[in-house]
Every structure is written in C-alpha cells, then in structure tokens.
Design an enzyme around this catalytic site. Structure first.
Site, short mmCIF file in Angstrom:
data_model
loop_
_atom_site.label_atom_id
_atom_site.label_comp_id
_atom_site.label_asym_id
_atom_site.label_seq_id
_atom_site.Cartn_x
_atom_site.Cartn_y
_atom_site.Cartn_z
N SER A 213 0.85 -1.28 0.02
CA SER A 213 0.01 0.02 0.12
C SER A 213 0.80 1.16 0.00
CB SER A 213 -0.93 -0.07 1.14
OG SER A 213 -1.80 1.19 1.21
N THR A 214 0.94 2.06 1.09
CA THR A 214 1.60 3.35 0.96
C THR A 214 2.97 3.03 0.78
OG1 THR A 214 -0.18 4.11 2.51
CG2 THR A 214 1.81 5.47 2.55
N HIS B 160 -2.69 -1.07 -3.52
CA HIS B 160 -3.88 -0.03 -3.11
C HIS B 160 -3.52 1.35 -3.89
CE1 HIS B 160 -4.55 -1.99 0.98
NE2 HIS B 160 -4.84 -2.85 0.34
N MET C 122 -0.23 1.22 5.36
CA MET C 122 -1.15 1.23 6.60
C MET C 122 -2.05 0.22 6.51
SD MET C 122 -1.74 3.08 9.22
CE MET C 122 -1.05 4.60 9.03
N ASP D 233 -4.58 -5.11 5.88
CA ASP D 233 -4.85 -5.94 4.79
C ASP D 233 -3.86 -7.19 4.43
OD1 ASP D 233 -6.47 -6.60 2.65
OD2 ASP D 233 -5.68 -5.15 1.28
#
Length: 348
Positions: A169-170, A196, A289, A292
């Site tokens: 993600s991030t 993401h 973050m 998931d």
C-alpha cells in the site's frame, strides 16, 4: 497532540485557497504556508520546516516532480502529490511515487477543480497518514538479516507450481520498483500484486514498472492466464482473484464490495489463492497502513504450502501491514527491502 504543519503547493491561487481552507477545517492540521511553484516550494520547505507538503504535479518554473526530487535531497519530508486524472498526470504521479512521494490524491476535474471539496476527507486522511510515514533519501543501508524459521528447502521439495503473491500500500510504487527490477525474466513463477491505488493509476504503474524490469509487468485483465515471468497488478477499483481452471491459473476481476475499506484487497487475493490445491505460494507483505493481507495470510498458511515474507520496519514507509502480518505469527522471515527479491528468487 501537536498539529500537523502543512505547506500547500499549487500554481493556482484559487486552488491554494481551496486546499488551505479544506485542510484548516481539521483542528489536527495547520497550513503554515503556500507556494506557487516548485522553486518556491523548495525554498519554503527549508524556511518553514513543514511536516507534510501537498504538491501539485503540473506547475511552471519547476514542476512538482522536479521539486520533489530536490526536497528529497535538501530536506526529505513526506509529500502528498495532487494529480490530474489524465494519462500524463497519472504517469508523472508514478514517477513522483518512485522518487519518494508518500501518496497522492487525484483532482476531481482538471487542474482547477471546482468540486475538490468532494475529496476533502480523503486529502485530510492522506496528510495524517503521511505525517506518520518514514521518509529517507534514496540511499539505504545494506540488507539486514533477521532470525527466522529456515523454510527455504520446504518450497523446493514439492512438485507444486510456485506463485508469488504481493500485497502493498503506502510507499508501494517505489518499493515495488526495488523488488521487481531485481527479478530475472526466467523466474519459474507468475507474480500477482495488489497495490492499494485508485482507478486510473494502476495502468501507469504497470507500464512504468514494465519499462524498468526484465520481467513483464501488466495491469491484470479479467481472464488473463498467469504465465511465469510476468507480474499482474490488480486494477484500481477491482478485486483480483486467481482461480484454477483446467490446469491453468486465471485472473478474475470483480467490483464486489470493498473489504476493510480496500478494493482491490490483499485479503481477497490471498483467500482465492488458498483454494488452489496445486499452488506453492510465496506471500509477501510490504509497506502500507492497516492490516490488509493478515486474514488472508492466515488462510494461506492453513490451506496451502506457503512461505511468508514481511518487509522490515526500517525500510517501510509505513510499518502497518507488515507489522500486523508479523503479529499473526504466520510470517516466516522479516526482510530488508533490498533483500526481498533475493528471497523470492531463492524460493522459486
């Protein structure tokens, strides 16, 4: 709690005012200044010492990408890019993420977005997340070895076909570049990836990574047959699942409801793979973050032969997803970012 000090950078005076008003509506955020172009932004980054910068992509004098690169040298801090939804804007945003931007938001209707208020909550959330991120210059330390169970021989024994499944993600675009560009074309496994990211940007991410890597990198399409030496990135706004059909592994895409706020979701991908009887899985949880991937990892470990890797805290922009995966007790090894590709190759 200290307020998050933000520098707003945009060449439009109207947009600077709109973004400033949106941010200051949140008591946790304080706009300490604005800048009209990238050159102005680099000066004010030094002078005002903000905690986070919101950076327009397209600006005169020095554009957002050029300013970001200079900021990462002079005074690295978290930068959230504000991009247009054009193909050029998406491509430049991917370059910015690769250069060290923490995250991005897309303007709703062009460079002057009269309805930008519709993403106000999203922008404020991104800034709060960015304020927690670890930003460093491009040089990173040598890989750090961690104690772990030695399961490397386990995946070499069975005759099952290998599958690499990455959740991120991030900070993901830059981290994925570090991993995928080190994977050889002849790797004996396909790679499936959930990053993401909203609709309209994953194609640019795939194209950029494809241009840099020996392996092929594509945005997954419904019905794609997984092939060794190819990485398939879930499209923004769609879940990616893998199914076994007639001895072939097939990508299936859906717009089913978001899972824990995410679509695509790592949990959805991992849970689908756990149902494939012939899959020996190398599961990789990278920077991001939230949690998931943790539930899906549990199912992979229960139902399938699976070797699980997590990116190390010191190399993660946000140590959320890897940390939560480690807490499940299902991670076999915690790995420095620059050693992830070697770990993947070693198990394929």
């Amino acid at each position: 709690m200290n307020q998050i000090r933000v520098l707003v950078v945009d060449d439009s005076a109207f947009m600077r005012k709109v973004v400033t008003d949106m941010l200051q509506a949140d008591p946790q955020i304080c706009v300490v200044g604005t800048a009209r172009n990238g050159e102005d932004a680099t000066r004010k980054n030094i002078k005002l010492k903000p905690d986070v910068i919101t950076m327009d992509v397209e600006m005169p004098v020095l554009d957002g990408l050029g300013a970001l690169k200079q900021i990462m040298i002079e005074r690295p801090i978290p930068v959230v890019m504000v991009s247009s939804l054009t193909s050029i804007g998406a491509h430049t945003t991917m370059l910015a993420m690769e250069a060290g931007a923490v995250d991005f938001v897309a303007k709703t209707s062009g460079s002057i977005s009269l309805d930008l208020f519709t993403i106000a909550d999203l922008l404020r959330d991104k800034i709060k997340l960015a304020a927690q991120a670890t930003v460093r210059q491009t040089n990173v330390s040598e890989p750090v070895q961690h104690n772990s169970l030695n399961l490397s021989s386990l995946l070499r024994k069975p005759k099952e076909r290998k599958l690499v499944a990455i959740g991120v993600s991030t900070g993901g675009p830059k981290a994925l570049k570090d991993v995928l560009t080190r994977i050889p074309r002849n790797i004996a496994a396909p790679i499936v990836i959930v990053q993401h990211m909203p609709e309209g940007f994953t194609k640019s991410l795939a194209d950029r990574l494809d241009s840099l890597s020996d392996i092929q990198v594509v945005e997954a399409n419904d019905g794609d047959v997984l092939e060794d030496g190819t990485a398939y990135i879930a499209p923004g706004g769609k879940h990616l699942k893998v199914k076994s059909v007639g001895g072939q592994w097939i990508c299936t895409l859906s717009t089913d409801p978001a899972v824990n706020g995410h679509r695509p979701s790592v949990d959805v991908l991992y849970q689908s793979i756990s149902l494939i009887p012939e899959a020996a899985v190398i599961a990789v949880i990278m920077t991001g973050m939230g949690a998931d991937g943790s539930e899906g990892l549990k199912q992979l470990k229960t139902n399938r032969l699976c070797y699980a890797l997590a990116q190390s805290e010191e190399t993660s922009v946000v140590y959320g997803m890897p940390k939560m995966a480690v807490r499940t007790g299902k991670i076999d090894k915690v790995v420095h970012l620059q050693d992830l590709a070697n770990q993947i190759k070693g198990h394929c």
